[in-house]
Write a protein that holds these residues in place. Structure first.
Motif, PDB file in Angstrom:
ATOM      1  N   PHE A  73       0.817  -1.204   0.000  1.00 48.66           N
ATOM      2  CA  PHE A  73       0.000   0.000   0.000  1.00 48.66           C
ATOM      3  C   PHE A  73       0.861   1.270   0.000  1.00 48.66           C
ATOM      4  O   PHE A  73       0.329   2.370  -0.132  1.00 48.66           O
ATOM      5  N   ASP A  74       2.181   1.127   0.153  1.00 48.68           N
ATOM      6  CA  ASP A  74       3.059   2.300   0.052  1.00 48.68           C
ATOM      7  C   ASP A  74       3.372   2.657  -1.401  1.00 48.68           C
ATOM      8  O   ASP A  74       4.210   3.496  -1.681  1.00 48.68           O
ATOM      9  N   SER A  75       2.670   1.993  -2.331  1.00 45.87           N
ATOM     10  CA  SER A  75       2.745   2.251  -3.778  1.00 45.87           C
ATOM     11  C   SER A  75       3.994   1.695  -4.441  1.00 45.87           C
ATOM     12  O   SER A  75       4.239   1.962  -5.623  1.00 45.87           O
ATOM     13  N   THR A  76       4.784   0.915  -3.712  1.00 45.16           N
ATOM     14  CA  THR A  76       6.001   0.360  -4.305  1.00 45.16           C
ATOM     15  C   THR A  76       5.930  -1.143  -4.437  1.00 45.16           C
ATOM     16  O   THR A  76       5.135  -1.819  -3.765  1.00 45.16           O
ATOM     17  N   ILE A  77       6.793  -1.654  -5.309  1.00 47.01           N
ATOM     18  CA  ILE A  77       7.040  -3.088  -5.435  1.00 47.01           C
ATOM     19  C   ILE A  77       8.509  -3.302  -5.105  1.00 47.01           C
ATOM     20  O   ILE A  77       9.370  -2.561  -5.589  1.00 47.01           O
ATOM     21  N   LYS A  78       8.790  -4.302  -4.308  1.00 45.79           N
ATOM     22  CA  LYS A  78      10.177  -4.559  -3.967  1.00 45.79           C
ATOM     23  C   LYS A  78      10.559  -5.970  -4.372  1.00 45.79           C
ATOM     24  O   LYS A  78       9.785  -6.918  -4.198  1.00 45.79           O
ATOM     25  N   LEU A  79      11.762  -6.098  -4.947  1.00 47.96           N
ATOM     26  CA  LEU A  79      12.310  -7.385  -5.368  1.00 47.96           C
ATOM     27  C   LEU A  79      13.427  -7.770  -4.402  1.00 47.96           C
ATOM     28  O   LEU A  79      14.329  -6.965  -4.130  1.00 47.96           O
ATOM     29  N   TRP A  80      13.363  -9.010  -3.936  1.00 50.64           N
ATOM     30  CA  TRP A  80      14.259  -9.446  -2.876  1.00 50.64           C
ATOM     31  C   TRP A  80      15.172 -10.586  -3.327  1.00 50.64           C
ATOM     32  O   TRP A  80      14.745 -11.520  -3.995  1.00 50.64           O
ATOM     33  N   ASP A  81      16.452 -10.489  -2.919  1.00 57.04           N
ATOM     34  CA  ASP A  81      17.413 -11.573  -3.072  1.00 57.04           C
ATOM     35  C   ASP A  81      17.106 -12.571  -1.959  1.00 57.04           C
ATOM     36  O   ASP A  81      17.333 -12.307  -0.778  1.00 57.04           O
ATOM     37  N   VAL A  82      16.532 -13.715  -2.341  1.00 52.01           N
ATOM     38  CA  VAL A  82      16.061 -14.670  -1.346  1.00 52.01           C
ATOM     39  C   VAL A  82      17.216 -15.321  -0.590  1.00 52.01           C
ATOM     40  O   VAL A  82      17.134 -15.565   0.623  1.00 52.01           O
ATOM     41  N   GLU A  83      18.315 -15.580  -1.285  1.00 58.23           N
ATOM     42  CA  GLU A  83      19.453 -16.246  -0.652  1.00 58.23           C
ATOM     43  C   GLU A  83      20.049 -15.383   0.458  1.00 58.23           C
ATOM     44  O   GLU A  83      20.387 -15.874   1.536  1.00 58.23           O
ATOM     45  N   ARG A  84      20.155 -14.093   0.189  1.00 57.32           N
ATOM     46  CA  ARG A  84      20.760 -13.185   1.164  1.00 57.32           C
ATOM     47  C   ARG A  84      19.735 -12.479   2.043  1.00 57.32           C
ATOM     48  O   ARG A  84      20.078 -11.927   3.087  1.00 57.32           O
ATOM     49  N   GLY A  85      18.514 -12.457   1.595  1.00 57.22           N
ATOM     50  CA  GLY A  85      17.489 -11.743   2.337  1.00 57.22           C
ATOM     51  C   GLY A  85      17.653 -10.243   2.239  1.00 57.22           C
ATOM     52  O   GLY A  85      17.338  -9.503   3.183  1.00 57.22           O
ATOM     53  N   SER A  86      18.125  -9.768   1.089  1.00 59.30           N
ATOM     54  CA  SER A  86      18.388  -8.334   0.902  1.00 59.30           C
ATOM     55  C   SER A  86      17.572  -7.780  -0.259  1.00 59.30           C
ATOM     56  O   SER A  86      17.090  -8.523  -1.111  1.00 59.30           O
ATOM     57  N   LEU A  87      17.426  -6.464  -0.287  1.00 59.67           N
ATOM     58  CA  LEU A  87      16.648  -5.789  -1.320  1.00 59.67           C
ATOM     59  C   LEU A  87      17.449  -5.683  -2.609  1.00 59.67           C
ATOM     60  O   LEU A  87      18.587  -5.215  -2.616  1.00 59.67           O
ATOM     61  N   LEU A  88      16.851  -6.141  -3.711  1.00 58.67           N
ATOM     62  CA  LEU A  88      17.469  -5.989  -5.028  1.00 58.67           C
ATOM     63  C   LEU A  88      17.051  -4.676  -5.666  1.00 58.67           C
ATOM     64  O   LEU A  88      17.884  -3.860  -6.055  1.00 58.67           O
ATOM     65  N   TYR A  89      15.746  -4.472  -5.794  1.00 59.90           N
ATOM     66  CA  TYR A  89      15.218  -3.253  -6.413  1.00 59.90           C
ATOM     67  C   TYR A  89      13.970  -2.790  -5.674  1.00 59.90           C
ATOM     68  O   TYR A  89      13.219  -3.607  -5.140  1.00 59.90           O
ATOM     69  N   SER A  90      13.762  -1.484  -5.674  1.00 61.23           N
ATOM     70  CA  SER A  90      12.482  -0.915  -5.258  1.00 61.23           C
ATOM     71  C   SER A  90      11.887  -0.233  -6.473  1.00 61.23           C
ATOM     72  O   SER A  90      12.471   0.719  -7.010  1.00 61.23           O
ATOM     73  N   LEU A  91      10.750  -0.755  -6.925  1.00 66.55           N
ATOM     74  CA  LEU A  91      10.111  -0.258  -8.151  1.00 66.55           C
ATOM     75  C   LEU A  91       9.057   0.767  -7.758  1.00 66.55           C
ATOM     76  O   LEU A  91       8.050   0.430  -7.152  1.00 66.55           O
ATOM     77  N   ASN A  92       9.331   2.046  -8.115  1.00 68.60           N
ATOM     78  CA  ASN A  92       8.519   3.150  -7.600  1.00 68.60           C
ATOM     79  C   ASN A  92       7.706   3.872  -8.675  1.00 68.60           C
ATOM     80  O   ASN A  92       7.583   5.086  -8.642  1.00 68.60           O
ATOM     81  N   GLY A  93       7.126   3.131  -9.600  1.00 69.27           N
ATOM     82  CA  GLY A  93       6.403   3.780 -10.690  1.00 69.27           C
ATOM     83  C   GLY A  93       4.931   4.070 -10.411  1.00 69.27           C
ATOM     84  O   GLY A  93       4.317   4.872 -11.119  1.00 69.27           O
ATOM     85  N   HIS A  94       4.364   3.439  -9.403  1.00 70.22           N
ATOM     86  CA  HIS A  94       2.939   3.646  -9.115  1.00 70.22           C
ATOM     87  C   HIS A  94       2.727   4.791  -8.137  1.00 70.22           C
ATOM     88  O   HIS A  94       3.628   5.155  -7.366  1.00 70.22           O
TER      89      HIS A  94
END
Length: 554
Positions: free
Chosen positions: A460-481
């Motif tokens: 609901f914060d208007s973003t999509i986030k992609l996560w590196d599952v192996e490391r548990g870290s953020l890959l990208y924050s998609l902020n187009g919406h």
């Protein structure tokens, strides 16, 4: 001296004379007297004690009969209660007839009054029935209005959350930028707008379309709506556009009600195709699951839940259907007998989502913040995950069934392993509720085994986030919406991610570049997006009652 004796004839004469002197002059008594005389002449005995009384009764009955015979009417009124014994003794037949006439008129008047009273009572009952019907109609309208207001409040709350997003964000992102670590990549979606001439708009629903899903076996697209229907659309091959041949024969309407008008209590909340694409399961607000053929025929209605169904999933084998309900339970249905195989009652609050791990075990999540791993045949959960501080909105197993992802109103997504009780990774980059999550079709057990496994979360914060599952870290924050994101879906080849938001935009993101490559603006908020099995068509369902299908080729 012996007792005096008297013959029957003498006794009859004495009675007859007594009656005459008392005013009994009617021929009936003469007949009765003569009958007594004749009888005594036959048997030569005294009249039995009840015989004379019988003669007198016969005489009285005769008088009544004669008095009730109208000269112009041969009918006989069987009710002789108009005459009293004194009348019979003291009055002649014409007088008795007059008495009967007057008393009949009085009776008719009384009946008329009773009829009027009865009619008045009937009218009063009709009025009461009408008033009661009006009251019931008013109550139903009030309930419908309250339900609509609740939906409106829900949408307004989402709008308010999106509007106030800037006040709560740590740093306001530039429109369409994509953040990975400290880097940012600019996207200009306007240059990649999909024109309406390349979009097929499916019309027919009369309320919001909450769910859509492509059949895994062909060009069939299913949609479920708040109008209490689901639809199966046949999407023709070739390019999409307003001239695409969608005829009445191209759509099957799956009605979840029996009457002529829709029933709001039967809103279609969720749907899922089986692995062969031969059967479609729909879940409804009325608590019933329905199974349809691909031709739109109702095969079975599954009745056991006592609250709305929010999630339905077929297992891979197709021999079981899993449902989760507001009644706090999950049910596994045997698809051979269509009976309840087992009901799982572990949650203390509504069950929001269910997902199969394999053909025999699955996960459930609830507004009680708990996640349970269940197995057919087991009476207790084989695993329980606790850690979320809010409602758990969605759960998804990775392609191998070894990792489970969850997302919650607490603003976190978590990754769980069956090998431990605590979460493997706690993903905390979102600043508002996370509505849904999806795994990429990559890694072991997929058609893309050599590619990295990624988890996408939509918030609901208007973003999509992609996560590196192996490391548990953020890959990208998609902020187009610009408003809450309700749905994300990976393309079958895992190269693209589609997203749909209340801002009415469908964005298609490049996983390789982390930016928007295509976008389409519709006429309402978007509740779900989905790819066909080939990955060359994308469907989205909207709050304005439409479903849109667009081509995707790069």
């Amino acid at each position: 001296m012996g007792a005096p004796s008297i013959t029957s004839q003498e006794l009859n004469f004495l009675v007859f004379r007594y009656l005459q002197e008392s005013g009994f002059t009617h021929a009936a008594f003469t007949l009765g007297y003569e009958a007594g005389i004749n009888r005594s002449n036959i048997d030569g005995n005294l009249i039995p004690p009840g015989a004379l009384v019988t003669f007198v009764q016969k005489g009285l009955q005769y008088i009544e009969l004669e008095a009730n015979l109208e000269s112009n009417d041969a009918a006989v009124d069987s009710d002789f209660s108009f005459l009293q014994p004194l009348d019979l003794i003291t009055k002649d037949v014409p007088e008795l007839q007059q008495i009967i006439k007057e008393r009949k008129e009085q009776l008719q008047m009384a009946k008329g009054n009773d009829l009027d009273s009865q009619r008045g009572s009937e009218k009063e009952r009709e009025k009461q029935d009408k008033d009661r019907d009006k009251e019931m109609q008013k109550e139903k309208m009030d309930k419908d209005c309250e339900r609509e207001k609740e939906k409106d409040r829900h949408h307004e709350e989402n709008k308010d959350m999106a509007k106030n997003r800037e006040d709560k964000t740590k740093s306001k992102p530039d429109e369409n930028d994509v953040r990975g670590g400290s880097e940012a990549m600019d996207c200009t979606p306007v240059s990649f707008e999909i024109p309406s001439s390349e979009v097929t708009i499916l019309e027919g629903h009369s309320s919001e379309v909450f769910a859509c899903a492509w059949s895994p076996a062909g060009s069939l697209l299913a949609s479920g709506s708040g109008d209490s229907t689901a639809r199966i659309w046949t999407i023709p091959d070739g390019p999409c556009g307003p001239n695409s041949q969608i005829t009445a024969q191209s759509v099957q309407v799956l009605k979840h009600f029996r009457g002529r008008t829709n029933e709001k209590s039967k809103d279609v909340t969720t749907l899922d195709w089986n692995g062969e694409g031969t059967l479609l399961a729909t879940g409804s607000y009325d608590g019933q699951a329905r199974v349809w053929t691909k031709d739109g025929e109702l095969k079975n209605t599954l009745i056991k839940h006592k609250g709305p169904i929010f999630s339905l999933k077929w297992n891979k084998k197709g021999d079981c259907l899993l449902s989760g309900s507001v009644d706090k339970t999950a049910i596994v249905w045997d698809t051979k007998t269509w009976e309840c195989k087992q009901q799982f009652e572990f949650h203390s609050a509504p069950t929001l989502d269910v997902d199969w791990r394999n053909n025999n075990s699955f996960a459930t999540c609830s507004t009680d913040s708990m996640i349970y791993i269940c197995k057919i045949g087991e009476n207790r959960p084989i695993k329980a995950f606790s850690g979320h501080q809010g409602e758990v909105n969605a759960i998804k197993w990775d392609p191998t069934g070894s990792l489970l992802a969850s997302c919650s109103d607490d603003g976190t997504a978590k990754i769980w392993s069956m090998k431990q009780d605590k979460c493997l990774h706690d993903l905390k980059e979102h600043i508002k509720e996370i509505y849904t999550i999806r795994w990429s079709p990559t890694g072991q057990g997929t058609n893309n085994p050599n590619r990295q496994l990624v988890l996408a979360s939509a918030s609901f914060d208007s973003t999509i986030k992609l996560w590196d599952v192996e490391r548990g870290s953020l890959l990208y924050s998609l902020n187009g919406h610009r408003q809450p994101v309700y749905s994300v879906a990976f393309s079958p080849n895992a190269e693209y991610l589609a997203s749909g938001s209340l801002d009415q935009c469908v964005h298609i993101w490049s996983m390789k570049e982390g930016k928007i490559v295509k976008t389409y603006t519709g006429g309402g908020g978007i509740f779900e997006v989905c790819w066909n099995k080939e990955g060359d068509k994308l469907a989205a369902c909207f709050s304005n009652s439409t479903v849109c299908v667009m081509d995707f080729r790069m």
